[in-house]
Design a protein around this motif. Structure first.
Motif, PDB file in Angstrom:
ATOM      1  N   VAL A 187       0.863  -1.185   0.000  1.00 63.32           N
ATOM      2  CA  VAL A 187       0.000   0.000   0.000  1.00 63.32           C
ATOM      3  C   VAL A 187       0.900   1.236   0.000  1.00 63.32           C
ATOM      4  N   PHE A 188       0.703   2.116  -0.982  1.00 69.63           N
ATOM      5  CA  PHE A 188       1.609   3.243  -1.177  1.00 69.63           C
ATOM      6  C   PHE A 188       0.838   4.552  -1.379  1.00 69.63           C
ATOM      7  N   GLY A 189       1.561   5.636  -1.173  1.00 70.93           N
ATOM      8  CA  GLY A 189       1.073   6.952  -1.571  1.00 70.93           C
ATOM      9  C   GLY A 189       0.077   7.584  -0.633  1.00 70.93           C
ATOM     10  N   GLY A 190       0.046   7.160   0.640  1.00 69.84           N
ATOM     11  CA  GLY A 190      -0.877   7.760   1.579  1.00 69.84           C
ATOM     12  C   GLY A 190      -0.432   9.142   2.034  1.00 69.84           C
ATOM     13  N   GLN A 191      -1.409  10.039   2.226  1.00 71.70           N
ATOM     14  CA  GLN A 191      -1.143  11.383   2.729  1.00 71.70           C
ATOM     15  C   GLN A 191      -2.120  11.679   3.855  1.00 71.70           C
ATOM     16  N   ARG A 192      -1.635  12.335   4.896  1.00 66.93           N
ATOM     17  CA  ARG A 192      -2.538  12.706   5.979  1.00 66.93           C
ATOM     18  C   ARG A 192      -3.674  13.574   5.450  1.00 66.93           C
ATOM     19  N   PRO A 193      -4.901  13.360   5.930  1.00 71.92           N
ATOM     20  CA  PRO A 193      -5.305  12.446   6.995  1.00 71.92           C
ATOM     21  C   PRO A 193      -5.650  11.038   6.514  1.00 71.92           C
ATOM     22  N   PRO A 345       8.114  14.668  15.517  1.00 75.21           N
ATOM     23  CA  PRO A 345       7.787  15.863  16.312  1.00 75.21           C
ATOM     24  C   PRO A 345       8.980  16.760  16.616  1.00 75.21           C
ATOM     25  N   TRP A 346      10.197  16.168  16.671  1.00 76.49           N
ATOM     26  CA  TRP A 346      11.381  16.959  16.967  1.00 76.49           C
ATOM     27  C   TRP A 346      12.463  16.628  15.956  1.00 76.49           C
ATOM     28  N   ASN A 347      13.476  17.434  15.932  1.00 75.03           N
ATOM     29  CA  ASN A 347      14.585  17.236  15.025  1.00 75.03           C
ATOM     30  C   ASN A 347      15.170  15.837  15.204  1.00 75.03           C
ATOM     31  N   VAL A 348      15.392  15.134  14.114  1.00 75.82           N
ATOM     32  CA  VAL A 348      15.976  13.792  14.212  1.00 75.82           C
ATOM     33  C   VAL A 348      17.495  13.860  14.320  1.00 75.82           C
ATOM     34  N   LEU A 349      18.054  15.055  14.149  1.00 67.41           N
ATOM     35  CA  LEU A 349      19.495  15.229  14.203  1.00 67.41           C
ATOM     36  C   LEU A 349      19.900  15.933  15.497  1.00 67.41           C
ATOM     37  N   ALA A 350      21.095  15.628  15.968  1.00 68.25           N
ATOM     38  CA  ALA A 350      21.652  16.371  17.091  1.00 68.25           C
ATOM     39  C   ALA A 350      21.909  17.805  16.643  1.00 68.25           C
ATOM     40  N   ASN A 351      21.513  18.771  17.490  1.00 69.52           N
ATOM     41  CA  ASN A 351      21.628  20.170  17.083  1.00 69.52           C
ATOM     42  C   ASN A 351      21.700  21.055  18.327  1.00 69.52           C
ATOM     43  N   PRO A 352      22.122  22.302  18.169  1.00 64.03           N
ATOM     44  CA  PRO A 352      22.266  23.189  19.336  1.00 64.03           C
ATOM     45  C   PRO A 352      20.956  23.510  20.040  1.00 64.03           C
ATOM     46  N   GLY A 353      19.830  23.202  19.405  1.00 65.40           N
ATOM     47  CA  GLY A 353      18.549  23.514  20.023  1.00 65.40           C
ATOM     48  C   GLY A 353      18.158  22.595  21.154  1.00 65.40           C
ATOM     49  N   ARG A 453      -0.144   2.092  29.253  1.00 68.67           N
ATOM     50  CA  ARG A 453      -0.048   1.877  27.819  1.00 68.67           C
ATOM     51  C   ARG A 453      -0.857   2.893  27.031  1.00 68.67           C
ATOM     52  N   ASP A 454      -2.107   3.094  27.404  1.00 71.43           N
ATOM     53  CA  ASP A 454      -2.970   3.989  26.637  1.00 71.43           C
ATOM     54  C   ASP A 454      -2.494   5.434  26.721  1.00 71.43           C
ATOM     55  N   ALA A 455      -2.024   5.852  27.889  1.00 74.20           N
ATOM     56  CA  ALA A 455      -1.504   7.210  28.030  1.00 74.20           C
ATOM     57  C   ALA A 455      -0.255   7.394  27.176  1.00 74.20           C
ATOM     58  N   PHE A 456       0.573   6.361  27.118  1.00 73.65           N
ATOM     59  CA  PHE A 456       1.785   6.401  26.301  1.00 73.65           C
ATOM     60  C   PHE A 456       1.421   6.554  24.821  1.00 73.65           C
ATOM     61  N   ILE A 457       0.439   5.764  24.375  1.00 77.05           N
ATOM     62  CA  ILE A 457       0.002   5.830  22.976  1.00 77.05           C
ATOM     63  C   ILE A 457      -0.557   7.212  22.656  1.00 77.05           C
ATOM     64  N   ARG A 458      -1.396   7.740  23.533  1.00 75.26           N
ATOM     65  CA  ARG A 458      -1.999   9.051  23.291  1.00 75.26           C
ATOM     66  C   ARG A 458      -0.925  10.134  23.192  1.00 75.26           C
ATOM     67  N   HIS A 459       0.074  10.050  24.066  1.00 76.84           N
ATOM     68  CA  HIS A 459       1.163  11.023  24.039  1.00 76.84           C
ATOM     69  C   HIS A 459       1.888  10.991  22.699  1.00 76.84           C
ATOM     70  N   ALA A 460       2.270   9.779  22.264  1.00 77.13           N
ATOM     71  CA  ALA A 460       3.056   9.644  21.031  1.00 77.13           C
ATOM     72  C   ALA A 460       2.270  10.104  19.810  1.00 77.13           C
ATOM     73  N   LEU A 461       1.003   9.699  19.700  1.00 71.48           N
ATOM     74  CA  LEU A 461       0.224  10.056  18.529  1.00 71.48           C
ATOM     75  C   LEU A 461      -0.197  11.520  18.520  1.00 71.48           C
ATOM     76  N   ALA A 462      -0.415  12.092  19.705  1.00 75.13           N
ATOM     77  CA  ALA A 462      -0.795  13.505  19.776  1.00 75.13           C
ATOM     78  C   ALA A 462       0.326  14.394  19.253  1.00 75.13           C
ATOM     79  N   LEU A 463       1.563  13.961  19.420  1.00 77.36           N
ATOM     80  CA  LEU A 463       2.696  14.763  18.964  1.00 77.36           C
ATOM     81  C   LEU A 463       2.716  14.936  17.452  1.00 77.36           C
ATOM     82  N   ILE A 464       2.081  14.020  16.733  1.00 82.44           N
ATOM     83  CA  ILE A 464       2.047  14.120  15.271  1.00 82.44           C
ATOM     84  C   ILE A 464       0.613  14.314  14.761  1.00 82.44           C
ATOM     85  N   GLY A 465      -0.284  14.690  15.656  1.00 83.78           N
ATOM     86  CA  GLY A 465      -1.647  15.009  15.247  1.00 83.78           C
ATOM     87  C   GLY A 465      -2.474  13.838  14.810  1.00 83.78           C
ATOM     88  N   ARG A 466      -2.190  12.641  15.369  1.00 83.41           N
ATOM     89  CA  ARG A 466      -2.977  11.467  15.023  1.00 83.41           C
ATOM     90  C   ARG A 466      -3.852  11.044  16.192  1.00 83.41           C
TER      91      ARG A 466
END
Length: 466
Positions: A187-193, A345-353, A453-466
């Motif tokens: 399955v390819f080519g999906g775009q949010r939402p 949600p955040w920079n994937v690279l190490a950076n001064p920020g 578990r559920d709180a962990f899932i909600r935290h992770a998905l909320a960071l990317i608007g899912r």
């Protein structure tokens, strides 16, 4: 509930399934006119709470496949509507129901791979379902065909919502060295939402270059009560028991992953290569048991640091391989992003920020995080460590997803934390010496959401608007 299969609101239902692969056979006129038998509805249960199931519509095409006649013919023989009427193409979704028992009352073994039509037309709200006619009673597909596979092919899905489900299906393809996956969710080519969800219940899968292959995309995969048993390919390097690329969610429950092949002179693959943004493992066993060759020497789980993992009762079992073993059992890697950097949600690279504060456990809601509860290890040797948290790099090679400069960053620059609680077995230490890994730490009261578990899932998905 009626004994006829019917679709209830899918927020409450947990049962309809999907897959396919081969070519439609012709049935006799009598078979075409024969009414399809009653089909017992699948058992009800809940979908994962984060998986939006509203808006799906019943499949436009429903076919019932008979056991004894199909086995005699070596291809699908249908009761009621015949696949020949589809001309190899289907629009509006499908449901294939396979008769569970033969005339002797034994589980039906179909001597071929399931046929799957070409999918055409609008995809919004469609479902693709493959299941046994009797919940809890598996049907088996067994063939030595080197191309045997269930290959769901959906391209350029865009913003559409699509669902696939498979239940009580066993794939035994011992010669299938050609397909990308015994189950290939192509399955390819999906775009949010837009969203593609795949639910697999009570399955056994053996065959393909990977038993399960899932390419990158807007995909949520949920697997429970299943046995996933390795690859068949003649070249096991970079082929795995399960290969999941940059997807949204992998959720595995009450299942076993095993059987990845190894060679004495090849690096071989992983049991579970899982690059989903969010990974949930509950009561999962991952073992490098051999599959027609020596066991793989690689770490058993290859995951990405760029995201989130929550695991409870993960059981890791390692047999001695023929080649020099790679240290580590769960490798949280940082060498490839597997999705565009802006997907995170955040920079994937190490950076001064970013600079890790003096009290890392005070910022668990601000870092890429993995939590491993009650992990057990059984190995042929004393493992030097269980988990490795690899360092972030400083740049991405142009035109690729390869992260470079991982060997030049400092510990303070890392925005990744891993926590393990109650890790048991024959291991020297819980974490490798690199990275922010903590074994059995005292977690501040305000951070104890990580155990839910559920709180962990909600935290992770909320960071990317899912």
């Amino acid at each position: 509930m009626s004994r006829h299969f019917h679709f209830k609101p899918l927020l409450a239902l947990a049962a309809a399934l999907a897959l396919g692969s081969a070519g439609p056979g012709q049935s006799s006129t009598a078979a075409q006119e024969e009414p399809a038998p009653e089909v017992i509805a699948p058992a009800e249960g809940a979908y994962p709470f984060y998986m939006p199931m509203q808006g799906l519509r019943p499949p436009a095409v429903k076919l019932f496949i008979k056991c004894d006649a199909s086995r005699a013919a070596g291809r699908e023989v249908y009761a009621g509507r015949d696949a020949a009427s589809l001309y190899g193409r289907v629009e509006g979704g499908y449901e294939f129901v396979y008769e569970a028992l033969d005339s002797a009352g034994k589980p039906c073994v179909y001597p071929f791979a399931p046929w799957q039509p070409q999918i055409v037309g609008p995809l919004q709200g469609t479902q693709y379902i493959l299941r046994s006619s009797m919940p809890g009673h598996p049907v088996v597909f067994r063939t030595g065909d080197e191309w045997a596979s269930i290959d769901l092919r959906l391209f350029d899905i865009g913003r559409q919502r699509i669902h696939f489900e498979m239940q009580d299906i066993q794939l035994d393809f011992p010669g299938a060295k050609q397909p990308k996956g015994g189950l290939n969710l192509e399955v390819f080519g999906g775009q949010r939402p837009g969203l593609f969800t795949a639910v697999i219940r009570r399955a056994r899968i053996f065959g393909g270059k990977n038993a399960i292959f899932v390419p990158s995309g807007q995909t949520m995969l949920y697997v429970e009560d299943s046995d996933i048993a390795g690859n068949i390919s003649s070249s096991p390097d970079q082929e795995h028991t399960t290969y999941i690329n940059g997807t949204l969610v992998t959720h595995l429950r009450n299942s076993i992953w095993h059987g990845q092949r190894g060679w004495s002179n090849v690096a071989s693959g992983h049991q579970l290569k899982d690059k989903a943004y969010l990974r949930i493992y509950e009561n999962v066993t991952v073992a490098n048991t051999p599959n027609g060759a020596p066991p793989s020497a690689m770490p058993l789980i290859d995951a990405s640091i760029y995201g989130f993992t929550w695991s409870n009762n993960l059981r890791i079992q390692r047999q001695e391989p023929a080649q020099a073993v790679r240290d580590g059992l769960v490798d949280l890697r940082s060498d490839i992003t597997y999705a565009a950097p802006d997907s995170y949600p955040w920079n994937v690279l190490a950076n001064p920020g970013w600079h890790m504060p003096a009290a890392p456990l005070s910022v668990l809601d601000q870092v890429y995080l993995s939590v491993f509860l009650n992990t057990s290890v059984k190995s042929y040797r004393t493992e030097p460590y269980v988990f490795a948290v690899r360092p972030q790099g400083t740049w991405i090679e142009p035109g690729t997803t390869l992260v470079k400069g991982n060997d030049t960053t400092t510990r303070a620059q890392q925005r990744v934390i891993s926590l393990a609680f109650n890790t048991t077995g024959n291991v020297g230490r819980v974490y490798a010496k690199e990275g922010w890994g903590f074994a059995d730490p005292q977690v501040p009261a305000e951070a104890r959401w990580i155990f839910d578990r559920d709180a962990f899932i909600r935290h992770a998905l909320a960071l990317i608007g899912r």
